[in-house]
Design an enzyme around this catalytic site. Structure first.
Site, PDB file in Angstrom:
ATOM      1  N   GLN A  37       0.817  -1.218   0.000  1.00 43.11           N
ATOM      2  CA  GLN A  37       0.000   0.000   0.000  1.00 43.11           C
ATOM      3  C   GLN A  37       0.848   1.263   0.000  1.00 43.11           C
ATOM      4  O   GLN A  37       2.050   1.195   0.264  1.00 43.11           O
ATOM      5  CB  GLN A  37      -0.920  -0.010   1.230  1.00 43.11           C
ATOM      6  CG  GLN A  37      -0.195  -0.292   2.524  1.00 43.11           C
ATOM      7  CD  GLN A  37      -1.054  -1.027   3.562  1.00 43.11           C
ATOM      8  OE1 GLN A  37      -2.283  -1.086   3.479  1.00 43.11           O
ATOM      9  NE2 GLN A  37      -0.401  -1.642   4.528  1.00 43.11           N
ATOM     10  N   ASP A 144       0.234 -12.198   6.430  1.00 46.87           N
ATOM     11  CA  ASP A 144      -1.202 -12.052   6.187  1.00 46.87           C
ATOM     12  C   ASP A 144      -1.953 -12.793   7.291  1.00 46.87           C
ATOM     13  O   ASP A 144      -1.750 -13.989   7.494  1.00 46.87           O
ATOM     14  CB  ASP A 144      -1.566 -12.629   4.814  1.00 46.87           C
ATOM     15  CG  ASP A 144      -2.966 -12.242   4.377  1.00 46.87           C
ATOM     16  OD1 ASP A 144      -3.206 -12.177   3.160  1.00 46.87           O
ATOM     17  OD2 ASP A 144      -3.828 -12.021   5.273  1.00 46.87           O
ATOM     18  N   ASP A 163      -7.895  -4.883  13.983  1.00 42.45           N
ATOM     19  CA  ASP A 163      -7.682  -3.455  13.719  1.00 42.45           C
ATOM     20  C   ASP A 163      -7.134  -3.326  12.306  1.00 42.45           C
ATOM     21  O   ASP A 163      -5.951  -3.079  12.082  1.00 42.45           O
ATOM     22  CB  ASP A 163      -6.688  -2.890  14.737  1.00 42.45           C
ATOM     23  CG  ASP A 163      -6.328  -1.444  14.445  1.00 42.45           C
ATOM     24  OD1 ASP A 163      -5.230  -1.001  14.829  1.00 42.45           O
ATOM     25  OD2 ASP A 163      -7.145  -0.756  13.777  1.00 42.45           O
ATOM     26  N   THR A 165      -7.474  -2.335   7.932  1.00 40.04           N
ATOM     27  CA  THR A 165      -7.957  -1.368   6.958  1.00 40.04           C
ATOM     28  C   THR A 165      -9.345  -1.821   6.505  1.00 40.04           C
ATOM     29  O   THR A 165      -9.845  -2.847   6.959  1.00 40.04           O
ATOM     30  CB  THR A 165      -6.975  -1.344   5.757  1.00 40.04           C
ATOM     31  OG1 THR A 165      -6.596  -2.690   5.440  1.00 40.04           O
ATOM     32  CG2 THR A 165      -5.710  -0.572   6.106  1.00 40.04           C
TER      33      THR A 165
HETATM   34  N1  SAM Z   1      -7.597   2.033  12.955  1.00 31.99           N
HETATM   35  C1  SAM Z   1      -7.411   2.016  11.574  1.00 31.99           C
HETATM   36  C2  SAM Z   1      -8.766   1.997  10.889  1.00 31.99           C
HETATM   37  O1  SAM Z   1      -9.767   1.803  11.584  1.00 31.99           O
HETATM   38  O2  SAM Z   1      -8.831   2.236   9.696  1.00 31.99           O
HETATM   39  C3  SAM Z   1      -6.572   0.827  11.185  1.00 31.99           C
HETATM   40  C4  SAM Z   1      -5.200   1.029  11.606  1.00 31.99           C
HETATM   41  S1  SAM Z   1      -4.066  -0.275  11.337  1.00 31.99           S
HETATM   42  C5  SAM Z   1      -2.696   0.655  10.895  1.00 31.99           C
HETATM   43  C6  SAM Z   1      -4.541  -1.151   9.906  1.00 31.99           C
HETATM   44  C7  SAM Z   1      -3.511  -2.196   9.526  1.00 31.99           C
HETATM   45  O3  SAM Z   1      -4.103  -3.395   8.998  1.00 31.99           O
HETATM   46  C8  SAM Z   1      -2.558  -1.723   8.420  1.00 31.99           C
HETATM   47  O4  SAM Z   1      -1.275  -1.518   8.955  1.00 31.99           O
HETATM   48  C9  SAM Z   1      -2.575  -2.851   7.371  1.00 31.99           C
HETATM   49  O5  SAM Z   1      -1.315  -3.121   6.801  1.00 31.99           O
HETATM   50  C10 SAM Z   1      -3.108  -4.012   8.220  1.00 31.99           C
HETATM   51  N2  SAM Z   1      -3.690  -5.100   7.432  1.00 31.99           N
HETATM   52  C11 SAM Z   1      -4.547  -4.997   6.386  1.00 31.99           C
HETATM   53  N3  SAM Z   1      -4.832  -6.211   5.885  1.00 31.99           N
HETATM   54  C12 SAM Z   1      -4.131  -7.126   6.621  1.00 31.99           C
HETATM   55  C13 SAM Z   1      -4.022  -8.548   6.588  1.00 31.99           C
HETATM   56  N4  SAM Z   1      -4.670  -9.264   5.665  1.00 31.99           N
HETATM   57  N5  SAM Z   1      -3.259  -9.147   7.527  1.00 31.99           N
HETATM   58  C14 SAM Z   1      -2.605  -8.411   8.477  1.00 31.99           C
HETATM   59  N6  SAM Z   1      -2.649  -7.051   8.542  1.00 31.99           N
HETATM   60  C15 SAM Z   1      -3.410  -6.417   7.633  1.00 31.99           C
END
Ligand code: SAM
Length: 294
Positions: A37, A144, A163, A165
């Site tokens: 991303q 993942d 938490d 995206t």
């Molecule tokens: N609080 C924020 C919101 O509500 O939008 C989210 C914050 S947190 C930084 C979101 C994280 O989820 C990102 O760092 C992203 O890389 C991670 N993420 C997304 N898809 C994922 C997956 N399949 N496995 C692990 N992490 C993932």
């Protein structure tokens, strides 16, 4: 980024095409395209330092406490004896820090797909994760999360906090039926899962979809509400799934306060209180409708 009054620049969020928010940008701190991303960290004139992924606000220093406190404290205090916690996503470290504030937590595993989010958060937003990164109870896995829950042993966690995206790109898989099925398998009989469920006024479909899929594997499916100023559009919904309906139960504010005192979090919060905790589960009809099965 566009020109702002007084020669500065504006950073516009691109979550919605026909409406949105923008920040007067004092300084760009970091910007890169990771394997997954676009990542932007900048200093805003209004909300302190901000982390954006693919043009969408993830956290700001000014209001992160609202989301992080409720995502961690509500499920853990309702459970009442959570020792093993899985945090999915959360690469900024804020939820991991709040989870580790709970004295009873013995093991907290964070599974984040993007090592760059962790690295940039440690470097430029050190106060968010704080000392959670070096806590001996914490394990950080880069990968993942769908693979992690498929591979994890049955009944190996008491709570899962998603938490992530939104359900697009790398985050999409975390809103699938397969994901919730594996979450249910990985949780103990009193296990609870919560997930960022979007802002129902703008993203009602997100809560409707994830709730319907969660309901197939969890005896109790509901949501609780928070108000995060930079998650624009009104309440944000936190999806709730419990294997034991008693987990959402009938706690009184005094009982929630007692549990918070025993956990060691009383007096450490700026949004969470026992009354806010209990009241958050009350849903206005336009949001309750998102939980109704088709
Ligand atoms: N609080 C924020 C919101 O509500 O939008 C989210 C914050 S947190 C930084 C979101 C994280 O989820 C990102 O760092 C992203 O890389 C991670 N993420 C997304 N898809 C994922 C997956 N399949 N496995 C692990 N992490 C993932």
């Amino acid at each position: 980024m566009n020109g702002a009054g007084g020669g500065g620049a504006w950073v516009e969020e691109t979550l919605y095409t026909a409406w949105g928010q923008r920040f007067a940008c004092k300084a760009e701190i970091a910007r890169l395209r990771s394997r997954h991303q676009d990542i932007l960290v900048f200093d805003s004139a209004s909300h302190g330092r901000v982390l954006m992924l693919d043009g969408v606000v993830q956290i700001t220093e000014a209001d992160e406490f609202v989301y992080q406190e409720m995502m961690a404290h509500v499920p853990l205090l309702n459970h009442g004896a959570a020792e093993r916690v899985l945090v999915i996503g959360g690469g900024d470290g804020g939820i991991l820090r709040r989870v580790l504030q709970h004295r009873g937590v013995r093991r907290a595993v964070l599974v984040e797909i993007d090592e760059q989010v962790i690295a940039l958060s440690k470097a430029h937003l050190p106060g968010i994760g704080g000392d959670a990164w070096t806590d001996r109870r914490a394990e950080v896995v880069v990968g993942d999360a769908i693979h992690y829950v498929f591979d994890a042993p049955a009944a190996s966690f008491d709570a899962i906090i998603v938490d992530s995206t939104d359900p697009a790109g790398v985050g999409e898989v975390l809103f699938t039926a397969e994901f919730y099925r594996e979450c249910a398998r990985v949780l103990t009989d009193r296990g609870v899962v919560v997930n960022q469920g979007g802002v129902p006024f703008m993203q009602g479909g997100e809560l409707r979809l994830s709730s319907a899929r969660r309901a197939a594997f969890f005896a109790d499916t509901h949501a609780f509400l928070i108000a995060v100023p930079t998650y624009v559009g009104g309440f944000m919904a936190i999806g709730w799934g419990a294997k034991d309906p008693g987990c959402r139960g009938t706690l009184s504010a005094a009982e929630v306060e007692q549990r918070a005192a025993a956990a060691g979090i009383l007096g450490t919060t700026r949004y969470w209180t026992p009354e806010i905790h209990l009241g958050a589960f009350n849903l206005p009809p336009y949001i309750a409708d998102c939980l109704r099965r088709e």
